[in-house]
Design a protein around this motif. Structure first.
Motif, mmCIF file in Angstrom:
data_model
loop_
_atom_site.group_PDB
_atom_site.id
_atom_site.type_symbol
_atom_site.label_atom_id
_atom_site.label_comp_id
_atom_site.label_asym_id
_atom_site.label_seq_id
_atom_site.Cartn_x
_atom_site.Cartn_y
_atom_site.Cartn_z
ATOM 1 N N VAL A 29 49.844 39.341 -51.056
ATOM 2 C CA VAL A 29 50.791 39.449 -49.947
ATOM 3 C C VAL A 29 52.217 39.383 -50.501
ATOM 4 O O VAL A 29 52.446 38.741 -51.528
ATOM 5 C CB VAL A 29 50.546 38.287 -48.962
ATOM 6 N N ALA A 30 53.160 40.051 -49.822
ATOM 7 C CA ALA A 30 54.550 40.056 -50.298
ATOM 8 C C ALA A 30 55.021 38.621 -50.544
ATOM 9 O O ALA A 30 54.863 37.750 -49.685
ATOM 10 C CB ALA A 30 55.455 40.746 -49.288
ATOM 11 N N LEU A 31 55.609 38.387 -51.711
ATOM 12 C CA LEU A 31 55.942 37.046 -52.191
ATOM 13 C C LEU A 31 56.729 36.244 -51.146
ATOM 14 O O LEU A 31 57.730 36.706 -50.624
ATOM 15 C CB LEU A 31 56.760 37.159 -53.475
ATOM 16 N N GLY A 32 56.232 35.041 -50.865
ATOM 17 C CA GLY A 32 56.979 34.111 -50.026
ATOM 18 C C GLY A 32 56.776 34.279 -48.536
ATOM 19 O O GLY A 32 57.264 33.483 -47.749
ATOM 20 N N THR A 33 56.037 35.316 -48.132
ATOM 21 C CA THR A 33 55.863 35.523 -46.690
ATOM 22 C C THR A 33 54.654 34.735 -46.177
ATOM 23 O O THR A 33 53.700 34.504 -46.904
ATOM 24 C CB THR A 33 55.662 37.012 -46.364
ATOM 25 N N PRO A 34 54.696 34.329 -44.905
ATOM 26 C CA PRO A 34 53.633 33.506 -44.352
ATOM 27 C C PRO A 34 52.430 34.338 -43.919
ATOM 28 O O PRO A 34 52.584 35.451 -43.426
ATOM 29 C CB PRO A 34 54.293 32.868 -43.123
ATOM 30 N N TYR A 35 51.240 33.805 -44.121
ATOM 31 C CA TYR A 35 50.025 34.497 -43.692
ATOM 32 C C TYR A 35 48.908 33.460 -43.584
ATOM 33 O O TYR A 35 49.077 32.317 -44.001
ATOM 34 C CB TYR A 35 49.632 35.579 -44.702
ATOM 35 N N PHE A 36 47.797 33.847 -43.014
ATOM 36 C CA PHE A 36 46.636 32.969 -43.064
ATOM 37 C C PHE A 36 45.375 33.784 -43.292
ATOM 38 O O PHE A 36 45.357 35.001 -43.129
ATOM 39 C CB PHE A 36 46.519 32.084 -41.821
ATOM 40 N N THR A 37 44.336 33.078 -43.754
ATOM 41 C CA THR A 37 43.057 33.712 -43.980
ATOM 42 C C THR A 37 42.091 33.141 -42.956
ATOM 43 O O THR A 37 41.806 31.946 -42.969
ATOM 44 C CB THR A 37 42.536 33.403 -45.391
ATOM 45 N N ALA A 38 41.610 33.990 -42.063
ATOM 46 C CA ALA A 38 40.826 33.509 -40.926
ATOM 47 C C ALA A 38 39.612 32.696 -41.367
ATOM 48 O O ALA A 38 39.278 31.682 -40.775
ATOM 49 C CB ALA A 38 40.384 34.685 -40.075
ATOM 50 N N ARG A 39 38.953 33.132 -42.435
ATOM 51 C CA ARG A 39 37.727 32.462 -42.863
ATOM 52 C C ARG A 39 38.023 31.052 -43.373
ATOM 53 O O ARG A 39 37.141 30.196 -43.380
ATOM 54 C CB ARG A 39 37.033 33.306 -43.935
ATOM 55 N N SER A 40 39.260 30.790 -43.846
ATOM 56 C CA SER A 40 39.589 29.432 -44.304
ATOM 57 C C SER A 40 40.047 28.580 -43.123
ATOM 58 O O SER A 40 39.369 27.637 -42.743
ATOM 59 C CB SER A 40 40.697 29.455 -45.353
ATOM 60 N N ILE A 41 41.223 28.874 -42.597
ATOM 61 C CA ILE A 41 41.709 28.135 -41.429
ATOM 62 C C ILE A 41 42.230 29.162 -40.426
ATOM 63 O O ILE A 41 43.233 29.823 -40.677
ATOM 64 C CB ILE A 41 42.852 27.166 -41.774
ATOM 65 N N PRO A 42 41.539 29.292 -39.300
ATOM 66 C CA PRO A 42 42.018 30.251 -38.305
ATOM 67 C C PRO A 42 43.180 29.667 -37.500
ATOM 68 O O PRO A 42 43.517 28.499 -37.648
ATOM 69 C CB PRO A 42 40.796 30.446 -37.414
ATOM 70 N N CYS A 43 43.786 30.495 -36.676
ATOM 71 C CA CYS A 43 44.864 30.041 -35.795
ATOM 72 C C CYS A 43 44.240 29.434 -34.543
ATOM 73 O O CYS A 43 43.331 30.005 -33.959
ATOM 74 C CB CYS A 43 45.756 31.218 -35.436
ATOM 75 N N GLU A 44 44.719 28.253 -34.163
ATOM 76 C CA GLU A 44 44.130 27.554 -33.025
ATOM 77 C C GLU A 44 44.772 27.950 -31.704
ATOM 78 O O GLU A 44 44.491 27.367 -30.662
ATOM 79 C CB GLU A 44 44.221 26.042 -33.220
ATOM 80 N N MET A 45 45.659 28.915 -31.755
ATOM 81 C CA MET A 45 46.298 29.432 -30.539
ATOM 82 C C MET A 45 46.951 28.329 -29.708
ATOM 83 O O MET A 45 46.640 28.152 -28.521
ATOM 84 C CB MET A 45 45.288 30.228 -29.710
ATOM 85 N N CYS A 46 47.882 27.606 -30.319
ATOM 86 C CA CYS A 46 48.614 26.550 -29.611
ATOM 87 C C CYS A 46 49.315 27.117 -28.382
ATOM 88 O O CYS A 46 49.918 28.183 -28.443
ATOM 89 C CB CYS A 46 49.688 25.954 -30.518
ATOM 90 N N ASP A 47 49.272 26.348 -27.298
ATOM 91 C CA ASP A 47 49.920 26.795 -26.067
ATOM 92 C C ASP A 47 51.424 26.935 -26.229
ATOM 93 O O ASP A 47 52.045 27.834 -25.667
ATOM 94 C CB ASP A 47 49.638 25.794 -24.934
#
Ligand code: SF4
Ligand code: SF4
Ligand code: SF4
Ligand code: SF4
Lengths: 302, 285
Positions: B87-105
């Motif tokens: 991924v482009a250096l320094g940019t934020p991302y996540f990997t669903a299989r590791s920790i998904p997004c919990e969809m905070c309200d």
């Protein structure tokens, strides 16, 4: 030769080790303290400052944004939100006051690396010096902004050693060490003060920002100079000293007014004759040195 | 006089050569970096951007890599890319299989972003489109085999909207049903809970970035039935009889009726299906 390999020896013997390293220590303290504030969160769970040098939030209220990356983002054709604009304006205001390259000498973590390279170079007696123009950094600055314009992305941030190191220390470094190692070896083996003194476009940006800044180093007691050359040896931008120190005959004032001066204060430290001091950019008439001395009643060492 | 002239031009030459060297070096560097930047434009398929992230092109110009979104995510979902990541250096991302997004309200990551690279207009997390879940491996998905796993369906925060179970005949046993998990793009946020929860060694359902997950109709394509409904009438042919060469008393209705036998027309088969099946046999008998 010992004089140049260990500049400030004269000052040490006359003024003691601590006085000779006062500003250097202050600077290292500042650099590590700023880094420390950022690390308190991830290391100890004390979240006073979040983010990194490109943008941060202090005590959940104060936003600060690096104006250089802000400018690059503008160049890609994107107008950031208000928080980033306020943050960038605050930082710009600060450096307009204290000197643009105060960022380099007092904040930037890469400075510790390149200073170490330079110190090792002197200790090891490495003299290799490739011919680099100190203005190359402005070309690079232009190229960085042009690339942002053309690619529409913050291309420079893919390699920028400053953010690689700072963000790396706080968020995880990965292979980022390689870039830092490359900078270190470049400064050690290829070019004296190669990175910070010739190439870094971020330093160039902060130079430009601080062209008219208020706080300056002044050679107020320049008539006491005994030509030991220690200040030239320690200065990261030695070309900035000459006019202020030796320019009286040419009608130049004692203020080091070049925007390349990083306000690191090393010259103040090493000079056994206490020629240099921090001051303002005003009172820069050629005879200002003597006047200043008398008006401020600065005592003259016997 | 004569002596000083070549000296000046030597200094001048040196100046010009230095300048050319600098310019050349910078141009070379900029070219290389430009190419590298182009390459870094493509987001790898398993890296998902935080909610509200602008489209990748603009994200790379607007995200200043500060990590404030990372810090304010209460689930440690996000991280900043290092040089090791694709991924482009320094940019934020996540990997669903590791920790998904919990969809905070309250979507703290979006609120933290100082630049708006995570678009502050996103205030309802259900409207986030981080990616799209795709049941990519039908051969290993347990539900496709007729088992009732459907963990992906059960964990989905938008259950019965983003994932539904569609009942079909099970051709293997020929008497059971299979319940096929089907993802619907109008509700799936790409949070990745389903991919995280999939019980297989490697998830059969995966979150893909939109550009990979979705096809796109040709600009000129229109669904005839939708257009017809919008217009209230058929837009293609006026309602008129087809000129098929049909036997007397028969006509063909294109509006869905099929063959129509007018009163008195000859039927090709009997009203009693048995008669039709046995047709021809009576004569032999
Ligand atoms: S010149 Fe660049 S790397 Fe060196 S101290 Fe300044 S900003 Fe940091
Ligand atoms: S919505 Fe919540 S869980 Fe998802 S990335 Fe943002 S902060 Fe993290
Ligand atoms: S908070 Fe915004 S600018 Fe900072 S890393 Fe996250 S997306 Fe990028
Ligand atoms: S990613 Fe999976 S769990 Fe999340 S909304 Fe989409 S279908 Fe549901």
């Amino acid at each position: 030769m010992t004089g140049l390999q260990q500049p400030g020896i004269a000052a040490t013997t006359e003024r003691g080790w601590f006085a000779r390293h006062k500003w250097l220590l202050a600077r290292r303290f500042s650099q590590f303290a700023i880094l420390g504030l950022f690390l308190l969160g991830p290391w100890l769970g004390i979240w006073m400052v979040k983010g990194n040098l490109t943008s941060s939030r202090t005590l959940d209220v104060l936003p600060l944004t690096d104006p250089f990356i802000f400018l690059q983002s503008l160049a890609t054709g994107y107008l950031p939100e208000l928080t980033a604009i306020i943050g960038a304006l605050l930082v710009v205001a600060f450096y307009l006051l204290v000197g643009g390259r105060v960022f380099c000498a007092w904040v930037c973590p890469v400075n510790i690396v390149t200073d170490t390279a330079h110190w090792s170079r002197r200790r090891l007696g490495i003299n290799a010096a490739s011919r680099l123009s100190p203005n190359a950094r402005y070309w690079l600055l232009g190229a960085v902004l042009l690339l942002a314009l053309i690619t529409g992305s913050l291309a420079w941030e893919l390699v920028n050693p400053v953010s690689v190191l700072h963000r790396g220390l706080i968020f995880g470094m990965g292979f980022g060490w390689l870039i830092i190692l490359a900078i270190f070896l470049f400064d050690l083996l290829v070019s004296r003060r190669g990175w910070c003194g010739h190439l870094c476009p971020m330093g160039a940006f902060y130079s430009a920002l601080g062209t008219h800044s208020l706080v300056r180093v002044r050679a107020d007691r320049r008539e006491h100079c005994n030509d030991c050359m220690d200040c030239y040896a320690v200065c990261p931008e030695p070309q900035v000293i000459r006019l202020a120190l030796k320019g009286e005959q040419q009608g130049k004032g004692p203020v080091i007014s070049s925007a390349h001066c990083t306000n690191c204060g090393r010259c103040i430290d090493v000079c056994s004759k206490e020629v240099f001091t921090f001051g303002s950019r005003f009172h820069n008439r050629p005879d200002a040195s003597r006047q200043h001395q008398h008006s401020s009643g600065m005592e003259v060492p016997q | 006089m004569m002596g000083s002239k070549p000296q000046i031009s030597a200094a001048r030459r040196r100046f010009l050569v230095d300048m050319a060297r600098t310019a050349g070096g910078v141009a070379l560097f900029a070219g290389g970096l430009g190419l590298y930047a182009r390459q870094a434009h493509s987001l790898p398929s398993l890296a998902i951007r935080p909610p509200g992230a602008r489209d990748e092109e603009q994200f790379l110009g607007s995200c200043i890599r500060c990590g404030l979104c990372v810090r304010d995510c209460p689930f440690d979902t996000l991280s900043l890319a290092t040089l090791d990541d694709a991924v482009a250096l320094g940019t934020p991302y996540f990997t669903a299989r590791s920790i998904p997004c919990e969809m905070c309200d309250d979507i703290p990551c979006v609120k933290a972003c100082p630049t708006g690279a995570l678009n502050p207009e996103l205030t309802d997390i259900d409207a986030a489109r981080m990616g799209l879940a795709v049941l990519i491996d039908q051969e290993n998905c347990l539900n496709f085999q007729g088992l009732r796993c459907e963990v992906c369906y059960s964990v989905c925060p938008s259950i019965d909207k983003a994932i539904t179970l569609e009942r079909h005949h099970n051709p293997r046993s020929d008497k059971h049903a299979v319940f096929i998990p089907v993802v619907h793009s109008d509700h799936c946020t790409g949070c990745g809970k389903c991919e995280k929860a999939c019980v297989l060694e490697k998830a059969a359902i995966k979150i893909l970035p939109m550009y990979l997950a979705r096809g796109e109709l040709g600009q000129h394509y229109r669904w005839g039935w939708e257009e017809k409904q919008k217009a209230g009438r058929s837009l293609v042919t006026p309602d008129q009889q087809h000129q098929y060469n049909l036997p007397e008393g028969q006509r063909y209705d294109y509006a869905g009726e099929g063959l129509i036998y007018e009163q008195g027309g000859e039927l090709p088969f009997d009203a009693d299906p048995l008669e039709t099946l046995n047709r021809g046999l009576e004569q032999q008998r």
